[in-house]
Design a protein around this motif. Structure first.
Motif, mmCIF file in Angstrom:
data_model
loop_
_atom_site.group_PDB
_atom_site.id
_atom_site.type_symbol
_atom_site.label_atom_id
_atom_site.label_comp_id
_atom_site.label_asym_id
_atom_site.label_seq_id
_atom_site.Cartn_x
_atom_site.Cartn_y
_atom_site.Cartn_z
ATOM 1 N N GLN A 69 -29.097 16.408 9.257
ATOM 2 C CA GLN A 69 -27.648 16.607 9.221
ATOM 3 C C GLN A 69 -27.230 18.042 9.516
ATOM 4 O O GLN A 69 -26.120 18.429 9.147
ATOM 5 C CB GLN A 69 -27.090 16.204 7.851
ATOM 6 N N GLY A 70 -28.040 18.821 10.184
ATOM 7 C CA GLY A 70 -27.784 20.243 10.344
ATOM 8 C C GLY A 70 -26.414 20.603 10.859
ATOM 9 O O GLY A 70 -25.647 21.319 10.194
ATOM 10 N N GLN A 71 -26.035 20.121 12.052
ATOM 11 C CA GLN A 71 -24.745 20.488 12.630
ATOM 12 C C GLN A 71 -23.595 19.894 11.837
ATOM 13 O O GLN A 71 -22.547 20.532 11.665
ATOM 14 C CB GLN A 71 -24.667 20.031 14.093
ATOM 15 N N ASP A 72 -23.761 18.671 11.342
ATOM 16 C CA ASP A 72 -22.714 18.053 10.536
ATOM 17 C C ASP A 72 -22.457 18.874 9.283
ATOM 18 O O ASP A 72 -21.309 19.035 8.852
ATOM 19 C CB ASP A 72 -23.136 16.625 10.168
ATOM 20 N N THR A 73 -23.519 19.406 8.695
ATOM 21 C CA THR A 73 -23.374 20.262 7.517
ATOM 22 C C THR A 73 -22.595 21.527 7.850
ATOM 23 O O THR A 73 -21.708 21.948 7.096
ATOM 24 C CB THR A 73 -24.764 20.624 6.946
ATOM 25 N N ILE A 74 -22.904 22.136 8.988
ATOM 26 C CA ILE A 74 -22.169 23.333 9.422
ATOM 27 C C ILE A 74 -20.692 23.002 9.617
ATOM 28 O O ILE A 74 -19.802 23.768 9.207
ATOM 29 C CB ILE A 74 -22.769 23.897 10.728
ATOM 30 N N ASP A 75 -20.409 21.859 10.230
ATOM 31 C CA ASP A 75 -19.015 21.451 10.440
ATOM 32 C C ASP A 75 -18.282 21.299 9.111
ATOM 33 O O ASP A 75 -17.114 21.684 8.977
ATOM 34 C CB ASP A 75 -18.966 20.118 11.205
ATOM 35 N N MET A 76 -18.955 20.730 8.118
ATOM 36 C CA MET A 76 -18.340 20.567 6.804
ATOM 37 C C MET A 76 -18.088 21.918 6.142
ATOM 38 O O MET A 76 -17.040 22.141 5.525
ATOM 39 C CB MET A 76 -19.230 19.698 5.910
ATOM 40 N N LEU A 77 -19.046 22.806 6.253
ATOM 41 C CA LEU A 77 -18.889 24.124 5.632
ATOM 42 C C LEU A 77 -17.791 24.921 6.311
ATOM 43 O O LEU A 77 -17.101 25.724 5.665
ATOM 44 C CB LEU A 77 -20.214 24.884 5.660
ATOM 45 N N ASP A 78 -17.604 24.728 7.605
ATOM 46 C CA ASP A 78 -16.499 25.387 8.310
ATOM 47 C C ASP A 78 -15.163 24.938 7.734
ATOM 48 O O ASP A 78 -14.200 25.715 7.687
ATOM 49 C CB ASP A 78 -16.546 25.066 9.812
ATOM 50 N N PHE A 79 -15.108 23.684 7.291
ATOM 51 C CA PHE A 79 -13.885 23.161 6.669
ATOM 52 C C PHE A 79 -13.676 23.774 5.290
ATOM 53 O O PHE A 79 -12.551 24.034 4.872
ATOM 54 C CB PHE A 79 -13.967 21.637 6.568
ATOM 55 N N GLY A 80 -14.768 23.989 4.562
ATOM 56 C CA GLY A 80 -14.676 24.605 3.240
ATOM 57 C C GLY A 80 -14.350 23.636 2.132
ATOM 58 O O GLY A 80 -13.250 23.682 1.561
ATOM 59 N N PRO A 81 -15.269 22.718 1.781
ATOM 60 C CA PRO A 81 -15.004 21.749 0.712
ATOM 61 C C PRO A 81 -14.906 22.426 -0.651
ATOM 62 O O PRO A 81 -15.445 23.515 -0.860
ATOM 63 C CB PRO A 81 -16.222 20.820 0.769
ATOM 64 N N ASP A 82 -14.218 21.758 -1.565
ATOM 65 C CA ASP A 82 -14.093 22.282 -2.932
ATOM 66 C C ASP A 82 -15.366 22.039 -3.733
ATOM 67 O O ASP A 82 -15.673 22.807 -4.648
ATOM 68 C CB ASP A 82 -12.899 21.629 -3.628
ATOM 69 N N ARG A 83 -16.090 20.954 -3.395
ATOM 70 C CA ARG A 83 -17.387 20.682 -4.001
ATOM 71 C C ARG A 83 -18.273 20.000 -2.975
ATOM 72 O O ARG A 83 -17.783 19.465 -1.970
ATOM 73 C CB ARG A 83 -17.260 19.769 -5.234
ATOM 74 N N ILE A 84 -19.578 19.982 -3.258
ATOM 75 C CA ILE A 84 -20.566 19.350 -2.392
ATOM 76 C C ILE A 84 -21.301 18.277 -3.183
ATOM 77 O O ILE A 84 -21.728 18.513 -4.321
ATOM 78 C CB ILE A 84 -21.591 20.385 -1.891
#
Length: 341
Positions: A208-223
């Motif tokens: 899930q490498g790139q998908d994880t980067i995309d999520m972190l770019d969004f900045g979730p409140d929790r993981i």
């Protein structure tokens, strides 16, 4: 220690409604089906062969959960029972999550599904209040990775419409090998703009490498999980102090980590990173919140005071308002004082 941990007021932030349904509750709901229904024999066979040593053997439980929860009454019943099960485990604040569905039985709309969930929650809270037990329960509506953007936007609209009734956030869930975050990102942006919090199942599998980067770019409140965070992704999570919803039994039984000692909680927690112990699917994995706390205490040799602090810090990461946070902190502080810790 287990008796102490059961008394300890705890916080649960990653619990799927359908995955939290116990086998006893399934049996009760099956009793309402006709005696000649094949579900009775199929469930008996499932229980005979199910083993927590085989991931594939117990995952079939979801089929029976969905089979017996196709009506508003059944959804209301399981929501009530799951809340009561968590309270019996010492949970004082609970965020339950589910993907709204319809089209079975008398579930004519996704709003009716949410209504049933919230009604079951109120049934449980009223029963607890009659016993003098205080508990807070909030809801997170999940967007499945398999679904279209249109479906995701519908779920967000539903979450926004029910914020005043206890819906506090939205979640990305589902098979991590299907779809991607970017296709649903506009829905999460809409949710955030409306004031909802966002949690994302992230880095559940190694690819899930790139998908994880995309999520972190969004900045979730929790993981959720964060099992395979590494390199740049791990550094960013630590830098931004994004809380991780840790599900030890789920990860070990699901074989995404080899053992409790090698679980990423060991690394993140002892670096001071925010971690919250959660059950994920307590019905599927036959675990409890007490069990998850007990695993940490036994394997990482934490003290009573450490366990109280772990519960207390979890309050910082809940999605409810500051008034609720303070109410939950007060319960844990009262316990701490009573235990002279």
């Amino acid at each position: 220690m287990d008796a102490f941990l059961r008394r300890l007021p705890k916080v649960e932030l990653h619990a799927h409604l359908n995955g939290s349904v116990s086998r006893e509750t399934i049996r009760q709901l099956l009793a309402a089906h006709p005696p000649d229904s094949p579900l009775h024999a199929e469930f008996a066979e499932f229980e005979r062969q199910c083993s927590l040593e085989s991931f594939s053997s117990f995952f079939g439980l979801f089929r029976f959960v969905y089979a017996v929860t196709g009506t508003k009454a059944a959804i209301r019943a399981i929501a009530k029972q799951v809340v009561l099960d968590f309270e019996a485990d010492g949970c004082t604040y609970l965020e339950l999550r589910s993907t709204p569905r319809c089209g079975t039985g008398d579930l004519g709309s996704k709003q009716e599904y949410v209504d049933a969930c919230l009604a079951g929650t109120q049934d449980a809270l009223q029963e607890l209040a009659a016993r003098g037990v205080a508990m807070d329960v909030k809801w997170i509506l999940s967007l499945d990775r398999r679904h279209s953007l249109e479906a995701g936007l519908d779920t967000v609209d539903l979450a926004v419409a029910n914020m005043h009734r206890g819906v506090v956030g939205v979640d990305l869930c589902g098979d991590p090998e299907v779809g991607g975050f970017l296709q649903l990102k506009p829905a999460f942006s809409k949710a955030r703009a409306a004031g909802l919090k966002v949690t994302l199942h992230m880095a559940e599998i190694e690819s899930q490498g790139q998908d994880t980067i995309d999520m972190l770019d969004f900045g979730p409140d929790r993981i959720g999980h964060g099992t395979f965070l590494s390199g740049e992704s791990r550094d960013r999570v630590i830098r931004d102090a994004i809380p991780i919803e840790v599900c030890l039994s789920s990860n070990v039984i699901g074989m995404t980590v080899p053992s409790i000692e090698e679980h990423h909680f060991n690394h993140f927690h002892f670096q001071g990173h925010p971690c919250v112990l959660c059950t994920d699917d307590r019905g599927v994995f036959a675990c409890s919140l007490v069990h998850e706390y007990s695993l940490v205490e036994k394997h990482f040799r934490l003290s009573h005071a450490d366990m109280v602090q772990l519960a207390l810090k979890s309050v910082d990461y809940i999605f409810a308002d500051n008034e609720t946070k303070q109410r939950v902190r007060s319960r844990i502080d009262a316990f701490k004082a009573a235990e002279a810790l």
